[in-house]
Design a protein around this motif. Structure first.
Motif, PDB file in Angstrom:
ATOM      1  N   HIS A 153      -5.631  10.612   4.321  1.00 37.13           N
ATOM      2  CA  HIS A 153      -4.267  10.308   4.731  1.00 37.13           C
ATOM      3  C   HIS A 153      -3.722   9.220   3.817  1.00 37.13           C
ATOM      4  CE1 HIS A 153      -6.462  11.619   8.410  1.00 37.13           C
ATOM      5  NE2 HIS A 153      -5.396  12.376   8.567  1.00 37.13           N
TER       6      HIS A 153
ATOM      7  N   ARG B 248      -0.927   6.552   3.892  1.00 37.11           N
ATOM      8  CA  ARG B 248       0.083   5.910   4.722  1.00 37.11           C
ATOM      9  C   ARG B 248       1.187   5.303   3.861  1.00 37.11           C
ATOM     10  NH1 ARG B 248      -2.506   2.606   9.772  1.00 37.11           N
ATOM     11  NH2 ARG B 248      -4.232   4.012  10.277  1.00 37.11           N
ATOM     12  N   PRO B 249       2.417   5.342   4.328  1.00 40.62           N
ATOM     13  CA  PRO B 249       3.472   4.578   3.638  1.00 40.62           C
ATOM     14  C   PRO B 249       3.075   3.108   3.573  1.00 40.62           C
ATOM     15  CG  PRO B 249       4.424   6.076   5.247  1.00 40.62           C
ATOM     16  CD  PRO B 249       2.936   6.105   5.470  1.00 40.62           C
TER      17      PRO B 249
ATOM     18  N   ASP C 297       4.578   0.299   3.953  1.00 41.00           N
ATOM     19  CA  ASP C 297       5.020  -0.610   5.012  1.00 41.00           C
ATOM     20  C   ASP C 297       4.353  -0.333   6.354  1.00 41.00           C
ATOM     21  OD1 ASP C 297       6.261   1.755   5.557  1.00 41.00           O
ATOM     22  OD2 ASP C 297       8.303   0.957   5.593  1.00 41.00           O
ATOM     23  N   GLU C 298       3.584   0.756   6.458  1.00 41.21           N
ATOM     24  CA  GLU C 298       2.857   1.048   7.690  1.00 41.21           C
ATOM     25  C   GLU C 298       1.401   0.588   7.643  1.00 41.21           C
ATOM     26  OE1 GLU C 298       3.191   5.128   8.785  1.00 41.21           O
ATOM     27  OE2 GLU C 298       5.387   5.130   8.759  1.00 41.21           O
ATOM     28  N   ARG C 299       0.999   0.029   6.543  1.00 41.99           N
ATOM     29  CA  ARG C 299      -0.389  -0.426   6.410  1.00 41.99           C
ATOM     30  C   ARG C 299      -0.532  -1.817   7.018  1.00 41.99           C
ATOM     31  NH1 ARG C 299      -1.629   1.750   0.220  1.00 41.99           N
ATOM     32  NH2 ARG C 299      -0.566   3.753   0.527  1.00 41.99           N
ATOM     33  N   ASP C 300      -1.531  -1.983   7.863  1.00 39.38           N
ATOM     34  CA  ASP C 300      -1.655  -3.214   8.640  1.00 39.38           C
ATOM     35  C   ASP C 300      -2.750  -4.151   8.146  1.00 39.38           C
ATOM     36  OD1 ASP C 300      -3.733  -1.560   9.367  1.00 39.38           O
ATOM     37  OD2 ASP C 300      -3.584  -1.954  11.511  1.00 39.38           O
TER      38      ASP C 300
ATOM     39  N   ASP D 257      -3.395  -6.539   4.986  1.00 38.31           N
ATOM     40  CA  ASP D 257      -2.767  -7.052   3.762  1.00 38.31           C
ATOM     41  C   ASP D 257      -3.766  -7.129   2.624  1.00 38.31           C
ATOM     42  OD1 ASP D 257      -0.161  -7.491   4.869  1.00 38.31           O
ATOM     43  OD2 ASP D 257      -0.970  -9.235   5.904  1.00 38.31           O
TER      44      ASP D 257
ATOM     45  N   GLU E 252      -7.346   3.180   3.639  1.00 35.20           N
ATOM     46  CA  GLU E 252      -6.053   3.802   3.900  1.00 35.20           C
ATOM     47  C   GLU E 252      -5.080   2.834   4.574  1.00 35.20           C
ATOM     48  OE1 GLU E 252      -7.065   7.191   6.221  1.00 35.20           O
ATOM     49  OE2 GLU E 252      -8.149   8.181   4.580  1.00 35.20           O
ATOM     50  N   ARG E 253      -5.623   1.832   5.270  1.00 37.04           N
ATOM     51  CA  ARG E 253      -4.770   0.857   5.959  1.00 37.04           C
ATOM     52  C   ARG E 253      -4.433  -0.348   5.086  1.00 37.04           C
ATOM     53  NH1 ARG E 253      -8.288  -0.791  10.899  1.00 37.04           N
ATOM     54  NH2 ARG E 253      -6.584  -2.309  11.092  1.00 37.04           N
TER      55      ARG E 253
ATOM     56  N   ARG F  19      -3.160  -2.775   1.924  1.00 33.79           N
ATOM     57  CA  ARG F  19      -2.113  -2.905   0.910  1.00 33.79           C
ATOM     58  C   ARG F  19      -2.690  -3.365  -0.423  1.00 33.79           C
ATOM     59  NH1 ARG F  19       3.252  -5.512   3.840  1.00 33.79           N
ATOM     60  NH2 ARG F  19       3.554  -3.806   5.343  1.00 33.79           N
TER      61      ARG F  19
END
Length: 312
Positions: A219, A221-222, A224-227, A229, A300-301, A303
């Motif tokens: 997947h 993720r966009p 800004d949706e990644r939590d 940092d 995937e989460r 940034r």
């Protein structure tokens, strides 16, 4: 002989319909390849994912699977985790060498380590043997390849592998075996131009650049949706410098920082220190050891991925 990574592009995957005679003959001529990585099994099989892994085990497994999917005869020499000798996983035949631990100090260098590795190399009966990471295993594999007329590919795993004064090898005997084997490899693969230059300067050896392999993301993720940092992933030992990731978190308290890493034998105190310091920082989450098959979800989460190793 081309570098092992480049071999993937030379042969397309098998098709479900019968191949033309010329193509079928070419596939029969593909060399038998054996990957020698004692700690590869926890990456290859979920049944052993509770054991620790490193980046080179991932590289071995990704390349071995890719070749097996393309019809190559692929095997691996791995440690004895209790699996059956000759077992097959993802089209790859496993030959066990010896347990990672055990044996009488000093004597265990010969048995079970040297004898077990040699026996596994013989049972694999490959035409090409592929290793990475500086270790005495390269010398053993080189001797086996020379004695039996086989080919040997070695991949530099870190900058330290091409620096005699920085080799991550404890015993002088094992350093000698590594350097002896390095000079007798048919192909040496480097990760970067820097490694290629240092190998040439220190050992007088040429190498070929080989890109790293990665598992494709399941997947994407966009951003800004990644939590997460900042994500830091590595085995916890001093040369990986986890303290730098913690210092980053202290200086930038607004960032959500996640650390992933398991303890290595002899470095349990470092693991405890990192765990305690991470727990004292509210914006830091310390996951400890995470099986390889679970780490991709964290990537995937994330940034930003941070690597603080002093040899990469």
């Amino acid at each position: 002989m081309p570098g092992a990574h480049a071999l993937i592009a030379l042969h397309p995957p098998r098709r479900p319909h019968p191949a033309p005679p010329a193509r079928a003959a070419a596939r029969r001529a593909l060399p038998r390849v054996c990957f020698v990585g004692l700690e590869n099994l926890p990456v290859l099989s979920r049944a052993y994912e509770q054991y620790g892994i490193g980046g080179e085990q991932v590289q071995h497994t990704l390349l071995a699977r890719a070749l097996a999917r393309r019809g190559w005869d692929v095997s691996m020499v791995v440690a004895d985790y209790g699996q059956a000798d000759g077992a097959r996983v993802d089209g790859i035949t496993l030959h066990k060498a010896h347990p990672l631990q055990g044996g009488v100090p000093v004597l265990r260098f010969v048995h079970p380590r040297l004898t077990g590795l040699w026996s596994a190399l013989r049972r694999a009966d490959a035409q090409v043997y592929y290793l990475s990471c500086a270790s005495m295993q390269l010398g053993v594999a080189a001797a086996f390849a020379r004695l039996h007329g086989r080919r040997l590919v070695f991949r530099l795993a870190s900058d330290a592998d091409c620096e005699p004064d920085r080799l991550l090898i404890r015993h002088a005997r094992d350093r000698w075996l590594y350097e002896w084997g390095l000079r007798r490899a048919d192909v040496v693969l480097a990760q970067s131009e820097h490694q290629a230059r240092r190998l040439k300067a220190n050992y007088g050896l040429d190498s070929r650049l080989a890109a790293m392999l990665v598992d494709p993301a399941q997947h994407v993720r966009p951003f800004d949706e990644r939590d997460i940092d900042v994500l830091w992933v590595s085995n916890l030992r001093p040369l990986k410098r986890p303290e730098l990731a913690l210092e980053l978190a202290r200086r930038l308290p607004g960032l959500r920082v996640h650390l992933v890493g398991g303890p290595l034998p002899g470095h349990e105190d470092l693991y405890a220190q990192v765990q305690a310091q991470a727990q004292a920082l509210p914006q830091v989450r310390f996951h400890g050891r995470v099986p390889y098959h679970g780490v991709n979800a964290l990537y995937e989460r994330a940034r930003v991925f941070v690597n603080t190793s002093e040899v990469e």
